[in-house]
Design a protein around this motif. Structure first.
Motif, PDB file in Angstrom:
ATOM      1  N   ASP A  23       0.833  -1.204   0.000  1.00 18.04           N
ATOM      2  CA  ASP A  23       0.000   0.000   0.000  1.00 18.04           C
ATOM      3  C   ASP A  23       0.869   1.257   0.000  1.00 18.04           C
ATOM      4  OD1 ASP A  23      -2.328  -1.484   0.027  1.00 18.04           O
ATOM      5  OD2 ASP A  23      -2.590  -1.346   2.206  1.00 18.04           O
ATOM      6  N   ALA A  24       1.927   1.245   0.799  1.00 20.96           N
ATOM      7  CA  ALA A  24       2.809   2.409   0.880  1.00 20.96           C
ATOM      8  C   ALA A  24       3.474   2.684  -0.468  1.00 20.96           C
ATOM      9  CB  ALA A  24       3.861   2.198   1.965  1.00 20.96           C
ATOM     10  N   ARG A  25       3.897   1.627  -1.140  1.00 23.68           N
ATOM     11  CA  ARG A  25       4.536   1.822  -2.451  1.00 23.68           C
ATOM     12  C   ARG A  25       3.543   2.390  -3.464  1.00 23.68           C
ATOM     13  NH1 ARG A  25       6.649  -3.395  -0.984  1.00 23.68           N
ATOM     14  NH2 ARG A  25       8.842  -3.214  -0.353  1.00 23.68           N
ATOM     15  N   ARG A  26       2.299   1.898  -3.406  1.00 23.16           N
ATOM     16  CA  ARG A  26       1.288   2.425  -4.321  1.00 23.16           C
ATOM     17  C   ARG A  26       1.012   3.910  -4.075  1.00 23.16           C
ATOM     18  NH1 ARG A  26      -1.001  -2.903  -3.965  1.00 23.16           N
ATOM     19  NH2 ARG A  26      -2.125  -2.368  -2.055  1.00 23.16           N
ATOM     20  N   LEU A  27       1.266   4.348  -2.854  1.00 25.67           N
ATOM     21  CA  LEU A  27       1.047   5.759  -2.514  1.00 25.67           C
ATOM     22  C   LEU A  27       2.298   6.604  -2.683  1.00 25.67           C
ATOM     23  CD1 LEU A  27      -1.204   5.291   0.642  1.00 25.67           C
ATOM     24  CD2 LEU A  27      -1.889   6.276  -1.552  1.00 25.67           C
ATOM     25  N   GLY A  28       3.369   6.007  -3.227  1.00 26.32           N
ATOM     26  CA  GLY A  28       4.530   6.803  -3.581  1.00 26.32           C
ATOM     27  C   GLY A  28       5.762   6.622  -2.735  1.00 26.32           C
ATOM     28  N   ALA A  29       5.744   5.731  -1.751  1.00 22.55           N
ATOM     29  CA  ALA A  29       6.944   5.488  -0.946  1.00 22.55           C
ATOM     30  C   ALA A  29       8.026   4.873  -1.822  1.00 22.55           C
ATOM     31  CB  ALA A  29       6.618   4.573   0.226  1.00 22.55           C
ATOM     32  N   ARG A  30       9.239   5.318  -1.614  1.00 29.20           N
ATOM     33  CA  ARG A  30      10.342   4.841  -2.464  1.00 29.20           C
ATOM     34  C   ARG A  30      11.114   3.690  -1.819  1.00 29.20           C
ATOM     35  NH1 ARG A  30      13.198  10.446  -2.761  1.00 29.20           N
ATOM     36  NH2 ARG A  30      12.332  10.403  -0.654  1.00 29.20           N
ATOM     37  N   ASP A  31      11.569   3.889  -0.596  1.00 31.75           N
ATOM     38  CA  ASP A  31      12.336   2.859   0.109  1.00 31.75           C
ATOM     39  C   ASP A  31      11.473   2.363   1.267  1.00 31.75           C
ATOM     40  OD1 ASP A  31      14.182   1.223   1.240  1.00 31.75           O
ATOM     41  OD2 ASP A  31      15.723   2.747   1.549  1.00 31.75           O
ATOM     42  N   VAL A  32      11.010   1.122   1.176  1.00 33.85           N
ATOM     43  CA  VAL A  32      10.087   0.579   2.172  1.00 33.85           C
ATOM     44  C   VAL A  32      10.712  -0.657   2.815  1.00 33.85           C
ATOM     45  CG1 VAL A  32       7.779  -0.334   2.606  1.00 33.85           C
ATOM     46  CG2 VAL A  32       8.118   1.408   0.832  1.00 33.85           C
ATOM     47  N   ARG A  33      10.652  -0.716   4.122  1.00 35.32           N
ATOM     48  CA  ARG A  33      11.173  -1.863   4.843  1.00 35.32           C
ATOM     49  C   ARG A  33      10.071  -2.455   5.716  1.00 35.32           C
ATOM     50  NH1 ARG A  33      17.082  -1.220   7.207  1.00 35.32           N
ATOM     51  NH2 ARG A  33      17.167  -0.464   5.053  1.00 35.32           N
ATOM     52  N   VAL A  34       9.962  -3.778   5.705  1.00 35.29           N
ATOM     53  CA  VAL A  34       8.955  -4.454   6.519  1.00 35.29           C
ATOM     54  C   VAL A  34       9.590  -4.886   7.834  1.00 35.29           C
ATOM     55  CG1 VAL A  34       7.401  -6.422   6.692  1.00 35.29           C
ATOM     56  CG2 VAL A  34       7.664  -5.232   4.512  1.00 35.29           C
ATOM     57  N   ILE A  35       9.079  -4.348   8.929  1.00 34.93           N
ATOM     58  CA  ILE A  35       9.495  -4.737  10.271  1.00 34.93           C
ATOM     59  C   ILE A  35       8.227  -4.978  11.074  1.00 34.93           C
ATOM     60  CG2 ILE A  35      10.739  -4.091  12.371  1.00 34.93           C
ATOM     61  CD1 ILE A  35      12.452  -2.213  10.671  1.00 34.93           C
ATOM     62  N   PRO A  36       7.970  -6.198  11.486  1.00 36.12           N
ATOM     63  CA  PRO A  36       6.711  -6.483  12.185  1.00 36.12           C
ATOM     64  C   PRO A  36       6.657  -5.812  13.545  1.00 36.12           C
ATOM     65  CG  PRO A  36       8.175  -8.367  12.282  1.00 36.12           C
ATOM     66  CD  PRO A  36       8.823  -7.393  11.350  1.00 36.12           C
ATOM     67  N   SER A  37       5.462  -5.679  14.065  1.00 36.51           N
ATOM     68  CA  SER A  37       5.294  -5.199  15.431  1.00 36.51           C
ATOM     69  C   SER A  37       5.814  -6.268  16.392  1.00 36.51           C
ATOM     70  CB  SER A  37       3.829  -4.912  15.719  1.00 36.51           C
ATOM     71  OG  SER A  37       3.341  -3.876  14.886  1.00 36.51           O
ATOM     72  N   GLY A  38       6.477  -5.823  17.440  1.00 36.91           N
ATOM     73  CA  GLY A  38       7.034  -6.765  18.393  1.00 36.91           C
ATOM     74  C   GLY A  38       6.006  -7.247  19.402  1.00 36.91           C
ATOM     75  N   VAL A  39       6.245  -8.431  19.940  1.00 39.34           N
ATOM     76  CA  VAL A  39       5.408  -8.974  21.013  1.00 39.34           C
ATOM     77  C   VAL A  39       6.315  -9.578  22.078  1.00 39.34           C
ATOM     78  CG1 VAL A  39       3.391  -9.448  19.576  1.00 39.34           C
ATOM     79  CG2 VAL A  39       5.156 -11.199  19.827  1.00 39.34           C
ATOM     80  N   GLU A  40       5.801  -9.622  23.280  1.00 41.06           N
ATOM     81  CA  GLU A  40       6.531 -10.250  24.374  1.00 41.06           C
ATOM     82  C   GLU A  40       6.434 -11.766  24.236  1.00 41.06           C
ATOM     83  OE1 GLU A  40       6.441 -10.469  29.272  1.00 41.06           O
ATOM     84  OE2 GLU A  40       5.203  -9.008  28.184  1.00 41.06           O
ATOM     85  N   ILE A  41       7.568 -12.436  24.379  1.00 42.50           N
ATOM     86  CA  ILE A  41       7.596 -13.899  24.302  1.00 42.50           C
ATOM     87  C   ILE A  41       7.683 -14.437  25.732  1.00 42.50           C
ATOM     88  CG2 ILE A  41       8.693 -15.913  23.263  1.00 42.50           C
ATOM     89  CD1 ILE A  41       7.800 -13.861  21.197  1.00 42.50           C
ATOM     90  N   PRO A  42       6.615 -15.033  26.236  1.00 41.09           N
ATOM     91  CA  PRO A  42       6.665 -15.571  27.607  1.00 41.09           C
ATOM     92  C   PRO A  42       7.753 -16.636  27.740  1.00 41.09           C
ATOM     93  CG  PRO A  42       4.415 -15.562  26.746  1.00 41.09           C
ATOM     94  CD  PRO A  42       5.316 -15.280  25.593  1.00 41.09           C
ATOM     95  N   SER A  43       8.406 -16.651  28.894  1.00 40.33           N
ATOM     96  CA  SER A  43       9.455 -17.655  29.110  1.00 40.33           C
ATOM     97  C   SER A  43       8.880 -19.066  29.151  1.00 40.33           C
ATOM     98  CB  SER A  43      10.207 -17.357  30.406  1.00 40.33           C
ATOM     99  OG  SER A  43       9.316 -17.348  31.515  1.00 40.33           O
ATOM    100  N   GLU A  44       7.638 -19.178  29.593  1.00 36.23           N
ATOM    101  CA  GLU A  44       6.943 -20.449  29.582  1.00 36.23           C
ATOM    102  C   GLU A  44       5.447 -20.184  29.489  1.00 36.23           C
ATOM    103  OE1 GLU A  44       8.071 -22.355  33.184  1.00 36.23           O
ATOM    104  OE2 GLU A  44       6.858 -21.059  34.443  1.00 36.23           O
ATOM    105  N   VAL A  45       4.725 -21.176  29.032  1.00 35.89           N
ATOM    106  CA  VAL A  45       3.273 -21.035  28.900  1.00 35.89           C
ATOM    107  C   VAL A  45       2.605 -22.236  29.556  1.00 35.89           C
ATOM    108  CG1 VAL A  45       3.315 -19.621  26.821  1.00 35.89           C
ATOM    109  CG2 VAL A  45       3.326 -22.098  26.606  1.00 35.89           C
ATOM    110  N   GLY A  46       1.418 -21.979  30.086  1.00 36.91           N
ATOM    111  CA  GLY A  46       0.689 -23.045  30.761  1.00 36.91           C
ATOM    112  C   GLY A  46      -0.060 -23.944  29.802  1.00 36.91           C
TER     113      GLY A  46
END
Length: 212
Positions: A23-46
């Protein structure tokens, strides 16, 4: 018009998914990088609850596909966390919960449903993966970056109630499949979505933009 001016003038644009990058490129962005949103990784899960159930977390609105899910999960065990304009049609919804409490819901769920009609990234899917839970997701937008069909979850066509129900029933009835997909999902979250990885990638992008 405003988005076009802003994106065209940016030295570098960061997007949380390939869909948003397109979408960003279609709107004229030239240099685009994909970096996902971060999430907390639990040390253990139940362990998941017994009997197994489905979890939906998010805004109760049409674009999130919550009504599709209600139809698909008719008669199946379903927990809904969230609020929004469709709250009256989802009377069992628990409302929005503190993040820590939501994390406990991820742990107890057997499968997390993300039946969105459109999705820029998919924070709920990412958080479910971090908790080692398989995701049934619509094959749209940023969800395609997170969920690989038959590897970290199951993908279904957006709005296809029958396909959604089939996928949910399949996972509820197959504990070994849930474990395999959930373990792969958690590993992907650890490698690609942890805050250490996301912060390092973001700082690198800022350095590249500054030096470029």
């Amino acid at each position: 018009p405003l988005a076009r001016r802003v994106l065209a003038s940016a030295r570098l644009v960061i997007c949380a998914s390939r869909a948003l990058a397109d979408d960003a490129r279609r709107l004229g962005a030239r240099d685009v990088r994909v970096i996902p949103s971060g999430v907390e990784i639990p040390s253990e899960v139940g362990a998941e609850d017994e009997p197994p159930h489905i979890l939906f977390a998010g805004r109760l609105s049409s674009e999130k596909g919550v009504l599709d899910l209600l139809a698909a999960a008719d008669g199946l065990p379903l927990v809904v966390v969230g609020d929004g304009p469709l709250r009256r049609e989802v009377p069992q919804a628990l409302g929005f919960l503190p993040h820590e409490e939501l994390g406990r819901h991820y742990e107890r769920a057997a499968v997390v449903a993300c039946p969105s009609r459109r999705e820029g990234f998919g924070v709920v899917a990412a958080e479910a993966m971090a908790h080692g839970r398989p995701v049934v997701a619509s094959a749209v937008g940023g969800l395609l970056d997170l969920v690989t069909d038959e590897e970290t979850g199951l993908l279904v066509p957006a709005g296809d109630v029958e396909a959604l129900r089939t996928a949910l029933e399949r996972l509820l009835g197959d504990a070994a499949l849930r474990r395999r997909l959930g373990q792969a999902a958690r590993e992907r979250a650890r490698v690609e979505l942890s805050w250490d990885v996301v912060v390092d990638s973001t700082l690198e992008a800022y350095d590249d933009a500054r030096l470029g």
